[in-house]
Design a protein around this motif. Structure first.
Motif, PDB file in Angstrom:
ATOM      1  N   ILE A   1       0.844  -1.189   0.000  1.00 56.58           N
ATOM      2  CA  ILE A   1       0.000   0.000   0.000  1.00 56.58           C
ATOM      3  C   ILE A   1       0.880   1.240   0.000  1.00 56.58           C
ATOM      4  O   ILE A   1       1.815   1.350   0.798  1.00 56.58           O
ATOM      5  CB  ILE A   1      -0.987   0.021   1.193  1.00 56.58           C
ATOM      6  CG1 ILE A   1      -1.862   1.279   1.152  1.00 56.58           C
ATOM      7  CG2 ILE A   1      -0.274  -0.109   2.530  1.00 56.58           C
ATOM      8  CD1 ILE A   1      -3.025   1.273   2.129  1.00 56.58           C
ATOM      9  N   PHE A   2       0.622   2.139  -0.928  1.00 56.25           N
ATOM     10  CA  PHE A   2       1.277   3.441  -0.969  1.00 56.25           C
ATOM     11  C   PHE A   2       0.365   4.416  -0.230  1.00 56.25           C
ATOM     12  O   PHE A   2      -0.827   4.529  -0.560  1.00 56.25           O
ATOM     13  CB  PHE A   2       1.463   3.910  -2.410  1.00 56.25           C
ATOM     14  CG  PHE A   2       2.670   3.324  -3.108  1.00 56.25           C
ATOM     15  CD1 PHE A   2       3.202   2.110  -2.731  1.00 56.25           C
ATOM     16  CD2 PHE A   2       3.275   3.999  -4.162  1.00 56.25           C
ATOM     17  CE1 PHE A   2       4.308   1.566  -3.369  1.00 56.25           C
ATOM     18  CE2 PHE A   2       4.384   3.474  -4.818  1.00 56.25           C
ATOM     19  CZ  PHE A   2       4.901   2.259  -4.426  1.00 56.25           C
ATOM     20  N   ALA A   3       0.900   5.130   0.761  1.00 57.09           N
ATOM     21  CA  ALA A   3       0.069   5.990   1.598  1.00 57.09           C
ATOM     22  C   ALA A   3       0.818   7.275   1.951  1.00 57.09           C
ATOM     23  O   ALA A   3       2.050   7.278   2.035  1.00 57.09           O
ATOM     24  CB  ALA A   3      -0.339   5.245   2.869  1.00 57.09           C
ATOM     25  N   PRO A   4       0.085   8.362   2.184  1.00 59.10           N
ATOM     26  CA  PRO A   4       0.736   9.640   2.499  1.00 59.10           C
ATOM     27  C   PRO A   4       1.420   9.610   3.855  1.00 59.10           C
ATOM     28  O   PRO A   4       1.026   8.860   4.762  1.00 59.10           O
ATOM     29  CB  PRO A   4      -0.425  10.639   2.473  1.00 59.10           C
ATOM     30  CG  PRO A   4      -1.642   9.816   2.702  1.00 59.10           C
ATOM     31  CD  PRO A   4      -1.376   8.477   2.112  1.00 59.10           C
ATOM     32  N   ALA A   5       2.436  10.448   3.997  1.00 65.42           N
ATOM     33  CA  ALA A   5       3.233  10.471   5.224  1.00 65.42           C
ATOM     34  C   ALA A   5       2.385  10.725   6.460  1.00 65.42           C
ATOM     35  O   ALA A   5       2.688  10.223   7.549  1.00 65.42           O
ATOM     36  CB  ALA A   5       4.333  11.529   5.109  1.00 65.42           C
TER      37      ALA A   5
END
Length: 269
Positions: free
Chosen positions: A44-48
């Motif tokens: 999963i790519f997720a915001p900081a």
């Protein structure tokens, strides 16, 4: 001698063949194991800004389902560009509707998987209490009198900076503050600069205060900027049952409890 040689030759061939079959079985077994591992993990790519909550969700899900969740955190703009360039993300969680719109227009998302997962809000933060009462900051018509620089995400591609610019323009402060802006590559970098006293002020998300409880903060009125909504979607080329199951888990009441623990508000019905 010739007969003895032929016998030896006939005896060796079955042994070589047996070894060869063992080798094939070994390779096939390892390929099968790799396939199983790949089938029981996802990325999963997720915001900081979601680092802590996604880590906990991934841990809970792995404990319950035995599926390994790999994570990649950065600004939503950076992650979206990586996905466009072929990065192997199964799911994309964005802090920006516009970056998700961009992927959707380019047909990167699996059909009918985009949802608004949860929401957040903005706060102005200070390493020390400002000279003016912070309750009056938004009612006196002029920008905060800060000495030096301030920080938020780069407004050109980091969502928190985009929202911050909208808010400051709405309040009539942007022209006074833009020249002293330090453009961070993500929201956590801006938070760290304020924590260290490297800047006099910052704009981050309300959820970020959990890891920086000693900072002085004041909420930014929600009416000054677009709603801070986090859309989630499955990447079309990575759509599979394992990804779908985690996608569904993120929409459950169990996940909602974890969102609230980290000061996010679930927006699903």
């Amino acid at each position: 001698m010739r007969i003895h040689s032929d016998i030896n030759h006939r005896c060796v061939l079955p042994r070589q063949f047996f070894i060869f079959k063992l080798f094939i079985a070994f390779v096939a077994g390892n390929v099968l194991n790799i396939s199983v591992v790949n089938a029981e993990s996802l990325v999963i790519f997720a915001p900081a800004s979601t680092t802590n909550v996604i880590h906990e969700l991934a841990h809970v899900y792995q404990q319950e389902k035995g599926v390994t969740i790999h994570t990649s955190f950065a600004s939503s703009g950076t992650l979206a560009r990586q996905i466009l360039n072929g990065a192997p993300a199964d799911l994309f969680l964005s802090a920006s509707v516009s970056w998700m719109d961009d992927l959707q227009k380019k047909k990167i998302l699996a059909a009918n998987t985009r949802i608004d997962l949860f929401s957040n809000s903005l706060v102005m933060i200070f390493p020390n209490r400002p000279s003016r009462p912070i309750d009056s900051l938004f009612f006196e018509g002029s920008a905060p009198q800060i000495n030096g620089y301030w920080a938020t995400g780069d407004p050109d591609y980091v969502p928190v900076g985009m929202y911050a610019r909208q808010a400051l323009i709405k309040m009539g402060w942007w022209d006074q503050l833009e020249s002293r802006l330090i453009r961070a590559h993500d929201v956590r970098s801006a938070l760290i600069m304020v924590e260290r006293g490297e800047v006099a002020m910052g704009i981050v998300y309300y959820s970020d205060l959990l890891i920086a409880p000693d900072l002085v903060s004041v909420p930014i009125p929600a009416v000054t900027h677009q709603p801070v909504v986090y859309p989630l979607a499955i990447i079309r080329q990575r759509d599979n049952p394992v990804t779908r199951q985690f996608f569904q888990f993120l929409q459950t009441s169990r996940a909602g409890e974890i969102f609230r623990k980290f000061h996010f508000s679930q927006v699903l019905p």
